[in-house]
Design a protein around this motif. Structure first.
Motif, PDB file in Angstrom:
ATOM      1  N   GLU A  80      12.761  28.785 -16.136  1.00 44.33           N
ATOM      2  CA  GLU A  80      13.994  28.154 -16.619  1.00 44.33           C
ATOM      3  C   GLU A  80      14.079  26.706 -16.140  1.00 44.33           C
ATOM      4  O   GLU A  80      14.410  25.799 -16.912  1.00 44.33           O
ATOM      5  CB  GLU A  80      15.182  28.956 -16.095  1.00 44.33           C
ATOM      6  N   ARG A  97      11.581  24.772 -15.265  1.00 40.53           N
ATOM      7  CA  ARG A  97      10.540  23.976 -15.938  1.00 40.53           C
ATOM      8  C   ARG A  97      10.976  23.557 -17.334  1.00 40.53           C
ATOM      9  O   ARG A  97      10.687  22.445 -17.775  1.00 40.53           O
ATOM     10  CB  ARG A  97       9.237  24.757 -15.991  1.00 40.53           C
ATOM     11  N   ARG A  98      11.675  24.452 -18.039  1.00 42.25           N
ATOM     12  CA  ARG A  98      12.197  24.094 -19.374  1.00 42.25           C
ATOM     13  C   ARG A  98      13.213  22.961 -19.249  1.00 42.25           C
ATOM     14  O   ARG A  98      13.195  22.004 -20.031  1.00 42.25           O
ATOM     15  CB  ARG A  98      12.832  25.311 -20.039  1.00 42.25           C
ATOM     16  N   GLU A  99      14.101  23.072 -18.264  1.00 45.23           N
ATOM     17  CA  GLU A  99      15.102  22.019 -18.062  1.00 45.23           C
ATOM     18  C   GLU A  99      14.422  20.706 -17.678  1.00 45.23           C
ATOM     19  O   GLU A  99      14.814  19.631 -18.146  1.00 45.23           O
ATOM     20  CB  GLU A  99      16.090  22.434 -16.970  1.00 45.23           C
ATOM     21  N   ARG A 152      11.397  19.687 -18.552  1.00 46.60           N
ATOM     22  CA  ARG A 152      10.799  19.110 -19.768  1.00 46.60           C
ATOM     23  C   ARG A 152      11.863  18.470 -20.658  1.00 46.60           C
ATOM     24  O   ARG A 152      11.656  17.399 -21.227  1.00 46.60           O
ATOM     25  CB  ARG A 152      10.027  20.171 -20.542  1.00 46.60           C
ATOM     26  N   ALA A 153      13.015  19.132 -20.776  1.00 42.72           N
ATOM     27  CA  ALA A 153      14.094  18.596 -21.600  1.00 42.72           C
ATOM     28  C   ALA A 153      14.591  17.269 -21.025  1.00 42.72           C
ATOM     29  O   ALA A 153      14.861  16.318 -21.775  1.00 42.72           O
ATOM     30  CB  ALA A 153      15.233  19.604 -21.701  1.00 42.72           C
TER      31      ALA A 153
END
Length: 67
Positions: A15, A17-19, A21-22
């Motif tokens: 979670e 890592r997704r944030e 990248r965003a």
């Protein structure tokens, strides 16, 4: 984080890592149009906090070595 379950830690890392990248994408957008430098600085600070949190969580997944 209340639990130290490896699966819960791994899910939280994914979670974060997704944030991360965003935030990276948003920072790139702001760099192309440098209107709001304060927002870019805030996003970069948050990105560093996320990176530190990911590193702490990943270290929790590494088993302790016996002395």
């Amino acid at each position: 984080m209340d639990t130290f379950e490896p699966s819960a830690i791994a899910a939280r890392i994914a979670e974060l890592r997704r944030e991360h990248r965003a935030l990276d994408e948003r920072i790139d957008q702001l760099a192309a149009n440098p209107v709001d430098e304060l927002e870019a600085k805030r996003l970069k600070r948050r990105k560093l906090q996320i990176k530190d949190c990911i590193a702490r969580l990943e270290s929790m997944l590494i088993p302790d070595q016996p002395a």
